[in-house]
Design an enzyme around this catalytic site. Structure first.
Site, PDB file in Angstrom:
ATOM      1  CG  HIS A 184       9.607  21.565  28.110  1.00 47.84           C
ATOM      2  ND1 HIS A 184      10.670  21.559  28.982  1.00 47.84           N
ATOM      3  CD2 HIS A 184       9.312  20.257  27.872  1.00 47.84           C
ATOM      4  CE1 HIS A 184      11.003  20.296  29.254  1.00 47.84           C
ATOM      5  NE2 HIS A 184      10.188  19.497  28.595  1.00 47.84           N
ATOM      6  CG  ASP A 211       8.518  15.871  32.719  1.00 51.51           C
ATOM      7  OD1 ASP A 211       7.443  15.481  32.230  1.00 51.51           O
ATOM      8  OD2 ASP A 211       9.590  15.912  32.057  1.00 51.51           O
ATOM      9  CG  HIS A 235      12.311  16.070  29.551  1.00 53.20           C
ATOM     10  ND1 HIS A 235      11.262  15.169  29.479  1.00 53.20           N
ATOM     11  CD2 HIS A 235      13.266  15.623  28.700  1.00 53.20           C
ATOM     12  CE1 HIS A 235      11.573  14.212  28.607  1.00 53.20           C
ATOM     13  NE2 HIS A 235      12.774  14.459  28.127  1.00 53.20           N
ATOM     14  CG  ASP A 276       9.083  12.385  31.304  1.00 55.84           C
ATOM     15  OD1 ASP A 276       9.068  12.689  32.506  1.00 55.84           O
ATOM     16  OD2 ASP A 276       9.028  13.227  30.376  1.00 55.84           O
TER      17      ASP A 276
HETATM   18 ZN    ZN Z   1       9.297  15.208  30.226  1.00 56.30          ZN
END
Ligand code: ZN
Length: 344
Positions: free
Chosen positions: A124, A161, A163, A248
């Site tokens: 991120h 991931d 996200h 995740d």
């Molecule tokens: Zn994540």
């Protein structure tokens, strides 16, 4: 050739307090990997990266901010999610150093492949902003270093991931020498990652997002790999593969709502390894991102490292089998749209 597992005790110095991204994650992963005692796996440490390496991706003003916060004894980088403690700079520089060294060792043929077990995670972190538990973009700095040193000229990044890897996308959005692929739950933090985000300028077409609805299980993720990642990478012909490995999407993860199992992560690793074998002599470095259920995370990393090291032993899901978990029906629509958009 050996599979390298890179880790540094320094990564435990990043003290986030009562937070899902805690040092307990890495402790669980390493306890499990050490107990597994896998043949063909070498445990390696790496020195902290020099700040000059971090500057190849992050702005000087952002770097100054991180250094200042750590020297002041800590604080947060964004609205509160991304904690910096007194030890975070050292941890983050070791995380970068491990990713850089792992990617170099694989690119130079000193290791067959590598898994980088570090924190804070990185995908991120944008050039000018730490967010979503990430301080420096470990994988992006490793990719930039390979390109700058002439160790690779076409790098494919696969980010599974749960996200969206917005930081990595931002960093290479205009750059055709890095193909960025991300599949992620949507809607979910950080909110970006629509499939219409395809790159800019010379990088147009080299950014591929597959946003997924909640509930996608093993079959759906494998379908995305087979229908999008496979054809995409075969067309791109990378000379190195970097993987943003976030666990995740696991069905018990407290931060998301996917339905992937540990055996599912193992099958995903096998698919990615097979692609790397055909396309780039098996050269790949996996860098840990998220994954917040400790037992699932540790088991999934062990399953991955087993695949990288050529072990065909199955690793069971410590939580058993989810009751639901959508099949490919949940993903067929978006996969078909992405294939059409990118001419696959
Ligand atoms: Zn994540």
């Amino acid at each position: 050739m050996a599979t390298g597992v890179y880790y540094s005790d320094a990564c435990l110095l990043h003290d986030t307090g009562d937070h899902p991204e805690s040092r307990a994650r890495l402790q669980a992963v390493m306890a499990r990997l050490r107990a597994a005692d896998l043949p063909g796996v070498a445990f390696l440490d790496a020195p902290a990266a020099d700040l000059s390496l971090v500057r190849t991706v992050h702005s000087p003003s952002y770097l100054d901010r991180v250094v200042r916060k750590a020297r002041q004894g800590g604080g947060t980088l964004d609205a509160g999610d991304t904690v910096v403690s007194a030890g975070s700079l050292e941890a983050a520089l070791h995380a970068v150093g491990a990713a850089v060294e792992a990617a170099e060792a694989v690119a130079e043929g000193r290791l067959g492949n590598a898994f980088v077990a570090v924190r804070p995670p990185g995908h991120h972190a944008t050039p000018s902003e730490g967010m979503g538990f990430c301080i420096f973009n470990n994988l992006a700095i490793a990719a930039r270093n390979l390109l700058d040193r002439g160790l690779a000229s076409r790098i494919a990044v696969v980010d599974f991931d749960v996200h969206h890897g917005n930081g990595t996308q931002d960093i290479f959005y205009g750059d055709p020498s890095v193909l960025f692929f991300s599949t992620h739950q949507m809607p979910l933090f950080p909110g970006s990652g629509r499939y219409s985000e395809t790159g800019r300028g010379r990088g147009e077409g080299y950014n591929v997002n597959v946003p997924l609805p909640p509930g996608v299980g093993d079959d759906g993720y494998l379908y995305v790999l087979d229908q999008v990642v496979g054809p995409l990478l075969r067309r791109y012909r990378p000379d190195m593969l970097l993987v943003s490995a976030g666990y995740d999407p696991h069905w018990m993860d407290p931060l998301a709502s996917m339905a992937v199992t540990v055996p599912g992560f193992r099958q995903m690793a096998t698919r990615i390894k097979d692609l790397a074998a055909v396309l780039c002599g098996g050269k790949m470095a996996w860098v840990l991102e998220g994954g917040y259920d400790l037992r699932a995370l540790a088991a999934a990393v062990e399953a991955t490292v087993r695949v990288l090291a050529g072990s065909d032993l199955e690793v069971e899901d410590p939580h058993g089998v989810p009751s639901g978990g959508g099949g490919i029906g949940l993903v067929e629509g978006v996969v078909s749209d992405v294939r059409r958009l990118h001419g696959l």
